[in-house]
Motif scaffolding. Sequence first.
Motif, short mmCIF file in Angstrom:
data_model
loop_
_atom_site.label_atom_id
_atom_site.label_comp_id
_atom_site.label_asym_id
_atom_site.label_seq_id
_atom_site.Cartn_x
_atom_site.Cartn_y
_atom_site.Cartn_z
N LYS A 185 36.38 -7.09 -7.92
CA LYS A 185 34.92 -7.03 -8.07
C LYS A 185 34.44 -5.59 -8.19
CE LYS A 185 30.56 -8.54 -6.17
NZ LYS A 185 29.87 -9.36 -5.20
N ALA A 186 34.98 -4.71 -7.37
CA ALA A 186 34.56 -3.31 -7.40
C ALA A 186 34.91 -2.66 -8.74
CB ALA A 186 35.22 -2.54 -6.25
N ILE A 187 36.10 -2.93 -9.23
CA ILE A 187 36.51 -2.35 -10.52
C ILE A 187 35.68 -2.90 -11.66
CG2 ILE A 187 38.39 -2.29 -12.21
CD1 ILE A 187 40.32 -1.88 -9.85
N LEU A 188 35.48 -4.21 -11.69
CA LEU A 188 34.68 -4.80 -12.77
C LEU A 188 33.24 -4.28 -12.74
CD1 LEU A 188 35.87 -8.50 -12.99
CD2 LEU A 188 36.29 -6.63 -14.59
N THR A 189 32.70 -4.08 -11.55
CA THR A 189 31.34 -3.55 -11.43
C THR A 189 31.27 -2.13 -11.98
OG1 THR A 189 30.91 -4.93 -9.49
CG2 THR A 189 29.48 -3.02 -9.80
N GLU A 190 32.25 -1.30 -11.65
CA GLU A 190 32.29 0.07 -12.17
C GLU A 190 32.44 0.09 -13.69
OE1 GLU A 190 31.88 3.10 -10.70
OE2 GLU A 190 31.24 1.96 -8.95
N TYR A 204 31.67 -2.34 -15.81
CA TYR A 204 30.42 -2.88 -16.36
C TYR A 204 29.36 -1.78 -16.43
CZ TYR A 204 26.33 -5.91 -16.85
OH TYR A 204 25.17 -6.51 -17.29
N ASN A 205 29.18 -1.06 -15.33
CA ASN A 205 28.16 0.00 -15.29
C ASN A 205 28.47 1.12 -16.28
OD1 ASN A 205 26.60 -1.31 -13.37
ND2 ASN A 205 27.66 -0.34 -11.66
N SER A 206 29.72 1.48 -16.42
CA SER A 206 30.11 2.53 -17.37
C SER A 206 29.82 2.09 -18.80
CB SER A 206 31.59 2.87 -17.22
OG SER A 206 31.82 3.49 -15.98
N LEU A 207 30.15 0.85 -19.12
CA LEU A 207 29.85 0.33 -20.46
C LEU A 207 28.35 0.32 -20.72
CD1 LEU A 207 32.44 -2.57 -20.51
CD2 LEU A 207 32.38 -0.68 -22.14
N GLY A 240 43.36 -8.14 -25.07
CA GLY A 240 44.22 -7.24 -24.32
C GLY A 240 44.14 -5.81 -24.81
N ASP A 241 43.30 -5.55 -25.79
CA ASP A 241 43.15 -4.22 -26.37
C ASP A 241 42.23 -3.37 -25.48
OD1 ASP A 241 42.72 -1.95 -27.88
OD2 ASP A 241 42.12 -3.03 -29.70
N PRO A 242 42.77 -2.36 -24.82
CA PRO A 242 41.96 -1.56 -23.90
C PRO A 242 40.88 -0.72 -24.58
CG PRO A 242 44.14 -0.61 -24.12
CD PRO A 242 44.15 -1.92 -24.87
N THR A 243 40.93 -0.60 -25.90
CA THR A 243 39.90 0.20 -26.58
C THR A 243 38.53 -0.49 -26.57
OG1 THR A 243 40.49 -0.63 -28.78
CG2 THR A 243 41.57 1.41 -28.03
N TYR A 282 34.75 6.50 -20.49
CA TYR A 282 33.70 7.10 -19.67
C TYR A 282 33.88 6.72 -18.19
CZ TYR A 282 28.91 8.18 -18.13
OH TYR A 282 27.81 8.69 -17.48
N ASN A 283 33.82 7.69 -17.32
CA ASN A 283 33.99 7.50 -15.87
C ASN A 283 35.33 6.88 -15.49
OD1 ASN A 283 31.48 8.58 -15.16
ND2 ASN A 283 30.46 6.60 -15.22
N GLY A 284 36.31 6.98 -16.37
CA GLY A 284 37.63 6.43 -16.07
C GLY A 284 37.69 4.92 -16.11
N ALA A 285 36.72 4.29 -16.79
CA ALA A 285 36.63 2.83 -16.80
C ALA A 285 37.87 2.16 -17.39
CB ALA A 285 35.37 2.39 -17.56
N ARG A 286 38.39 2.71 -18.47
CA ARG A 286 39.56 2.10 -19.12
C ARG A 286 40.77 2.14 -18.18
NH1 ARG A 286 40.67 4.41 -24.78
NH2 ARG A 286 38.68 3.41 -25.12
N ALA A 287 40.98 3.24 -17.53
CA ALA A 287 42.11 3.36 -16.60
C ALA A 287 41.94 2.41 -15.41
CB ALA A 287 42.24 4.79 -16.10
N MET A 288 40.70 2.27 -14.94
CA MET A 288 40.45 1.36 -13.81
C MET A 288 40.76 -0.08 -14.17
SD MET A 288 37.07 2.50 -11.71
CE MET A 288 36.03 2.93 -13.09
N VAL A 289 40.24 -0.54 -15.32
CA VAL A 289 40.42 -1.95 -15.68
C VAL A 289 41.89 -2.26 -15.96
CG1 VAL A 289 40.05 -1.94 -18.20
CG2 VAL A 289 39.21 -3.85 -16.83
N ARG A 290 42.65 -1.27 -16.40
CA ARG A 290 44.07 -1.50 -16.68
C ARG A 290 44.91 -1.58 -15.42
NH1 ARG A 290 46.29 1.74 -21.61
NH2 ARG A 290 47.68 -0.05 -21.66
#
Length: 84
Positions: free
Chosen positions: A21-26, A28-31, A49-52, A57-65
């Motif tokens: 939940k914390a990661i998805l919230t972060e 979401y907010n970055s997007l 599954g494409d991380p692009t 921004y704010n490390g969102a891609r790294a977090m969700v992965r």
Amino acid sequence: MGDNQNTMQFNVVKDKSDVTKAILTEVYNSLLEKGYNPVNQLVGYFISGDPTYITNYNGARAMVRKLERDEILEEVLKNYLEIK
């Protein structure tokens, strides 16, 4: 070691849910901050599954992965259906 003689309990399921939940919230907010439609972008990521689909921004891609897509969808579905 401390003087505490009590046994601590670790709940993996609850902790995993909180982290997801914390990661998805972060993410979401970055997007949202970057002007994207967060729901559309996240759905694109979940399906392909494409991380692009997720901004760097704010490390969102790294977090969700850090999370497995199937585990994210499991948590989303449980929340949607209000299953504990």
